[in-house]
Design an enzyme around this catalytic site. Structure first.
Site, PDB file in Angstrom:
ATOM      1  N   THR A  42       0.826  -1.212   0.000  1.00 47.17           N
ATOM      2  CA  THR A  42       0.000   0.000   0.000  1.00 47.17           C
ATOM      3  C   THR A  42       0.863   1.267   0.000  1.00 47.17           C
ATOM      4  O   THR A  42       1.993   1.264   0.455  1.00 47.17           O
ATOM      5  CB  THR A  42      -0.932   0.045   1.239  1.00 47.17           C
ATOM      6  N   ARG A  64     -11.278 -10.754  -2.948  1.00 50.30           N
ATOM      7  CA  ARG A  64     -10.957 -10.153  -1.644  1.00 50.30           C
ATOM      8  C   ARG A  64     -10.691  -8.655  -1.799  1.00 50.30           C
ATOM      9  O   ARG A  64     -10.046  -8.204  -2.740  1.00 50.30           O
ATOM     10  CB  ARG A  64      -9.739 -10.842  -1.041  1.00 50.30           C
ATOM     11  N   GLY A 108      -9.399  -5.295   0.642  1.00 54.17           N
ATOM     12  CA  GLY A 108      -8.805  -4.908   1.912  1.00 54.17           C
ATOM     13  C   GLY A 108      -9.355  -3.608   2.450  1.00 54.17           C
ATOM     14  O   GLY A 108     -10.441  -3.155   2.081  1.00 54.17           O
ATOM     15  N   ASP A 109      -8.571  -2.974   3.292  1.00 58.19           N
ATOM     16  CA  ASP A 109      -9.021  -1.751   3.963  1.00 58.19           C
ATOM     17  C   ASP A 109      -8.875  -0.500   3.104  1.00 58.19           C
ATOM     18  O   ASP A 109      -9.570   0.493   3.325  1.00 58.19           O
ATOM     19  CB  ASP A 109      -8.222  -1.547   5.255  1.00 58.19           C
ATOM     20  N   THR A 138      -1.768   1.157   6.750  1.00 59.19           N
ATOM     21  CA  THR A 138      -1.102   0.189   5.898  1.00 59.19           C
ATOM     22  C   THR A 138      -0.967  -1.114   6.679  1.00 59.19           C
ATOM     23  O   THR A 138      -0.911  -1.105   7.900  1.00 59.19           O
ATOM     24  CB  THR A 138       0.280   0.707   5.457  1.00 59.19           C
ATOM     25  N   GLY A 139      -0.929  -2.232   5.968  1.00 63.84           N
ATOM     26  CA  GLY A 139      -0.787  -3.518   6.645  1.00 63.84           C
ATOM     27  C   GLY A 139      -1.908  -4.465   6.287  1.00 63.84           C
ATOM     28  O   GLY A 139      -2.579  -4.301   5.265  1.00 63.84           O
ATOM     29  N   LEU A 140      -2.124  -5.464   7.126  1.00 59.43           N
ATOM     30  CA  LEU A 140      -3.151  -6.465   6.863  1.00 59.43           C
ATOM     31  C   LEU A 140      -4.530  -5.821   6.959  1.00 59.43           C
ATOM     32  O   LEU A 140      -4.991  -5.442   8.032  1.00 59.43           O
ATOM     33  CB  LEU A 140      -3.029  -7.619   7.846  1.00 59.43           C
ATOM     34  N   GLY A 141      -5.201  -5.694   5.824  1.00 58.52           N
ATOM     35  CA  GLY A 141      -6.444  -4.940   5.754  1.00 58.52           C
ATOM     36  C   GLY A 141      -7.530  -5.422   6.681  1.00 58.52           C
ATOM     37  O   GLY A 141      -8.265  -4.622   7.271  1.00 58.52           O
TER      38      GLY A 141
END
Length: 327
Positions: free
Chosen positions: A188, A216, A218-219, A239-242
């Site tokens: 991201t 899928r 994400g955020d 940022t990161g695992l959504g």
């Protein structure tokens, strides 16, 4: 419990460390006291934020338009062929298809997002078209792609970049679905900015989790999760695992805490604290936040070490290592 800034200014960040342009350093004393800077101010996630910041600053200086600045800034990353987590050159899903998510938001509440979109070279520009040319907030999938074509945006043939194709072939040897985010995974790019008059805007764009399930999202394209901007208060991006960020509406949470008087650094720390509480196997999850308020104060925090962000002020564009909950 933090109180309103008009009653109490608590020192949580130090004055900015001055280092050469683009130099990465641990800067251990950076966040000891409250940090602030005069507008304009541009913040963006990860080391690719340096180049994005340069472009955003150039656009802001020439046009004075903070929305165009945050749009064109992240377009640099969307076009960066060496980046495997943003743009059409990013890593594909489990079916070998690259799908993109993006969002843009003004401080007055105007916003546009796209999700699960294919072949569009600059999804952030498509998100802006959604914001400015439709009555909607989000378009997804084939509908988003068709809208891009109608708007004259560049749509490219569907083909994996050489690096992405190589990685996909290696993954297919086992085809293990283990969506673990490495603690230094530069996924991201999120950007937030403030112009000289105090107007705010933000953007966020990604190719998403590598080898994710087809469909899928994400955020990043979810307003309040990956991005939130409120001109009366401030802005935040993630940022990161959504999935972990969506569960706590991370960016909205940070802005609302700042509305209550929390300084950006403490608000980012609280968001990470809540994210950790709401997610299992936190040792395999990286997530980070950056935020700024109307006073030019800013902060950043992540779950694990390895997260950094780029900060552009007058005459200076530097990369700063964020503090983290775990060492």
């Amino acid at each position: 419990m933090p109180t309103r800034r008009k009653f109490l200014k608590r020192s949580i960040l130090s004055s900015a460390a001055i280092i050469p342009l683009g130099v990465v350093g641990s800067q251990p004393d950076l966040f000891k006291k409250r940090n602030s800077t005069e507008a304009p101010l541009i913040l963006s996630t990860w080391n690719h934020g340096l180049a994005a910041n340069e472009k955003a600053w150039e656009v802001l200086e020439s046009s004075g338009d903070i929305v165009s600045a945050v749009e064109q800034g992240v377009m640099v990353t969307e076009s960066d062929l060496s980046n495997l987590t943003v743009g059409l050159q990013g890593l594909p899903d489990r079916e070998g298809i690259v799908t993109l998510d993006a969002a843009i938001m003004r401080g007055d509440g105007g916003c546009g997002t796209v999700s699960f979109v294919r072949q569009v070279k600059h999804p952030i520009s498509l998100a802006r078209k959604v914001m400015e040319e439709t009555p909607h907030v989000m378009l997804s999938g084939e509908g988003a792609r068709q809208f891009a074509i109608e708007q004259g945006l560049e749509v490219l043939p569907e083909k994996l970049s050489p690096e992405a194709e190589k990685a996909y072939k290696e993954w297919k040897q086992k085809s293990e679905y283990k969506p673990i985010i490495n603690i230094e995974n530069h996924d991201t790019i999120g950007m937030i900015g403030m112009d000289t008059s105090g107007k705010l805007a933000g953007s966020c764009t990604t190719s998403g989790l590598a080898f994710k399930m087809h469909g899928r999202v994400g955020d990043s394209p979810i307003i309040g999760a990956g991005l939130f901007v409120d001109e009366e208060v401030g802005a935040a991006t993630a940022t990161g695992l959504g999935e972990s960020i969506i569960r706590i509406c991370g960016s909205f949470l940070i802005v609302e805490l700042m509305r209550q008087g929390w300084e950006p650094q403490k608000a980012c720390e609280e968001a990470v604290k809540r994210l950790i509480a709401k997610n299992k196997n936190i040792e395999d999850i990286q997530a980070g936040f950056i935020a700024m308020n109307k006073d030019g104060e800013y902060g950043a925090y992540s779950v694990h070490p390895g997260f950094n962000f780029a900060r552009h002020t007058k005459g200076e564009n530097i990369l700063i290592d964020s503090k983290s909950k775990f060492k």
